[in-house]
Motif scaffolding. Structure first.
Motif, short mmCIF file in Angstrom:
data_model
loop_
_atom_site.label_atom_id
_atom_site.label_comp_id
_atom_site.label_asym_id
_atom_site.label_seq_id
_atom_site.Cartn_x
_atom_site.Cartn_y
_atom_site.Cartn_z
N VAL A 49 -18.97 -15.25 20.05
CA VAL A 49 -18.21 -15.81 18.94
C VAL A 49 -19.22 -16.49 18.01
N TYR A 50 -18.90 -16.55 16.74
CA TYR A 50 -19.79 -17.21 15.81
C TYR A 50 -19.44 -18.70 15.73
N GLN A 62 -12.73 -14.72 16.15
CA GLN A 62 -13.12 -13.35 16.50
C GLN A 62 -14.08 -13.35 17.69
N LYS A 63 -13.91 -12.32 18.56
CA LYS A 63 -14.80 -12.14 19.70
C LYS A 63 -15.39 -10.74 19.66
N GLU A 79 -20.36 -5.54 17.45
CA GLU A 79 -19.90 -4.42 18.25
C GLU A 79 -18.65 -4.84 19.01
N ASN A 80 -17.65 -3.94 19.06
CA ASN A 80 -16.43 -4.26 19.79
C ASN A 80 -16.45 -3.62 21.18
N GLY A 91 -17.12 -15.75 6.98
CA GLY A 91 -15.79 -15.97 7.52
C GLY A 91 -15.31 -14.85 8.41
N GLY A 92 -16.20 -13.90 8.77
CA GLY A 92 -15.81 -12.81 9.64
C GLY A 92 -15.14 -11.65 8.95
#
Length: 493
Positions: A49-50, A62-63, A79-80, A91-92
């Protein structure tokens, strides 16, 4: 640091010089820089996570399976769980959607260039099938890769191409020419409002001072961005050099001879004037007459096989390879534009490498004189990075065949770091941050050489310049996460 590459077949006393590219300032100012302070943080669930670098508080929910640090322009590659890659911004926000194509980024002139590259098997027509006569198999597919290169800020696509895997490739090796121009893939681009327009084609060599060389029908022309008309035209490659001394004409043959023909010869001659312009910058004319020289210097010149122009100086480098197995390196003389020959010159920020990346000039004796060495020592490839000035990483093998490395200061003739380490990795050459490995297969520790102190108390299997580290877990698998290489702070739970 000016680093020049040449082709030389025989070099023993050698070194490798490398450069690290400085990251451009972000064009978006404080808004973009705010996101540069976000770092990937590894959770106990092995997700990234950021978080804010200072507070370690999450900046989004987000992860990701993996994540990169932000570029100076405010973008990161993530990468997911499906092994798909995307680019996110501040902000993702997703900038490039998730896909199976791995993505790389490079920042030049405040613009973020990206490359998407994925391999796939392409069905071929029958006449391109590969037949295995012995096994009877027929290979009806070939490996291709789909490449896309563009600019994130403007969504401009510079190249989108399917090419056979072994035939060609394209890289994010954009070079800044000035604030408004970049060079890439043999072309010059002008930047207007973040959009690139191709202005020059068929460039075979980019030079300093906004100059470049174009070729046509085995002749070369030199141009400058400052003027429309060519600086020189009709230049031809040569391996022969003629120079007069008094009434004698000295003819040098096979000068800068290459094993393979280079794209641009190391000597270019104007057949109208017989002016010769030597590599690397072709910026000045080699003298046609020797003004003064001793008899031994003339004998040396007659054996010269290497002639280079030392940029930002009036000098040319003259090299004769010494095949004595106790030496097995080049001997040097210098001549200036007026034809004056000299045995030595002052120090210049200029390096010559052979085609393998081995340092030819300055040689080991210029960097580390004989009076400071153990006579039983043998030397490997010396490393020097842009920003290190007169610091060199020197590998040594002693009489017991023990190989170590040390950090040598050419200006003071002292070991800044004694040759007691198996590996010395340069993480930040200007701030003098190093990763030190004491023994082979040992762990790396962070070292702040400028302040002469260790950083943090942890040791790692590997450390890179962006702070990416790996540690071996009890299971035997490596765990990857990020740290701050300046403080040792770890970004993980």
């Amino acid at each position: 640091m000016k680093i020049i590459v040449l082709n030389v077949l025989f070099v023993l006393t050698s070194a490798t010089a490398c450069t690290q590219e400085k990251k451009d300032p972000a064009p978006g100012g404080s808004l973009q820089n705010r996101f540069v302070n976000n770092v990937p943080f590894l959770t106990k669930q092995n997700d990234f996570v950021y978080v804010d670098k200072a507070s370690l508080k999450p900046v989004t929910n987000q992860k990701f399976k993996s994540a990169s640090v932000y570029t100076s322009t405010g973008f990161a590659v993530v990468e997911n769980e499906k092994n798909e890659y995307a680019v996110i911004g501040g902000g993702g926000k997703t900038v490039l959607k998730f896909s199976a194509s791995p993505i790389s980024l490079n920042v030049v002139n405040g613009l973020t260039f990206y490359k998407k590259d994925i391999e796939y098997e392409k069905k071929m027509p029958a006449w391109k099938w590969e037949w295995n006569i012995l096994g009877g198999d027929i290979k009806k597919e070939q490996t291709y890769h789909n490449i896309e290169i563009g600019v994130l800020e403007t969504n401009q696509i510079l190249l989108h191409k399917d090419i056979p895997y072994l035939e060609d490739n394209y890289y994010l090796n954009f070079v800044s020419v000035d604030d408004h121009h970049v060079f890439w893939n043999g072309s010059l681009y002008e930047i207007k409002k973040g959009h690139l327009t191709k202005t020059e084609y068929n460039i075979v060599e980019l030079l300093e001072d906004r100059r470049f060389i174009k070729s046509s029908n085995a002749t070369f022309s030199m141009f400058s961005l400052d003027q429309k008309k060519a600086i020189h035209t009709g230049l031809k490659g040569t391996e022969t050099l003629s120079i007069r001394f008094g009434n004698e004409n000295i003819l040098l043959k096979e000068v800068n001879k290459e094993r393979y023909d280079p794209e641009v010869p190391k000597l270019l001659i104007d057949r109208k004037t017989d002016d010769v312009y030597p590599f690397p910058q072709y910026e000045k004319i080699f003298p046609k007459h020797i003004a003064q020289a001793t008899p031994s210097q003339i004998d040396f010149i007659k054996k010269t096989s290497l002639v280079y122009s030392i940029t930002h100086s009036p000098y040319f480098l003259l090299g004769v390879f010494n095949y004595d197995h106790d030496v097995w390196a080049f001997d040097w003389l210098y001549i200036d534009t007026k034809g004056n020959v000299t045995e030595s010159i002052g120090q210049y920020d200029f390096k010559v490498l052979d085609q393998l990346g081995n340092l030819v000039w300055p040689d080991r004796k210029m960097i580390l004189p004989d009076q400071f060495i153990n006579k039983s020592w043998k030397f490997g490839k010396i490393n020097s990075y842009m920003g290190m000035d007169d610091l060199y990483i020197i590998p040594i093998e002693d009489e017991n065949q023990l190989r170590t490395k040390g950090l040598w200061n050419r200006s003071t003739n002292t070991w800044e770091i004694k040759p007691e380490y198996h590996e010395i990795s340069v993480l930040d050459p200007e701030k003098q941050i190093y990763a030190l490995q004491k023994e082979k297969d040992g762990l790396y520790t962070l070292y702040d050489h400028k302040n002469k102190k260790n950083i943090g108390s942890k040791a790692y299997q590997s450390i890179n310049s962006e702070g990416g580290v790996s540690v071996k877990q009890n299971s035997g698998e490596n765990l990857y996460y990020y740290i701050d290489i300046y403080s040792g702070k770890e970004y993980k739970e």
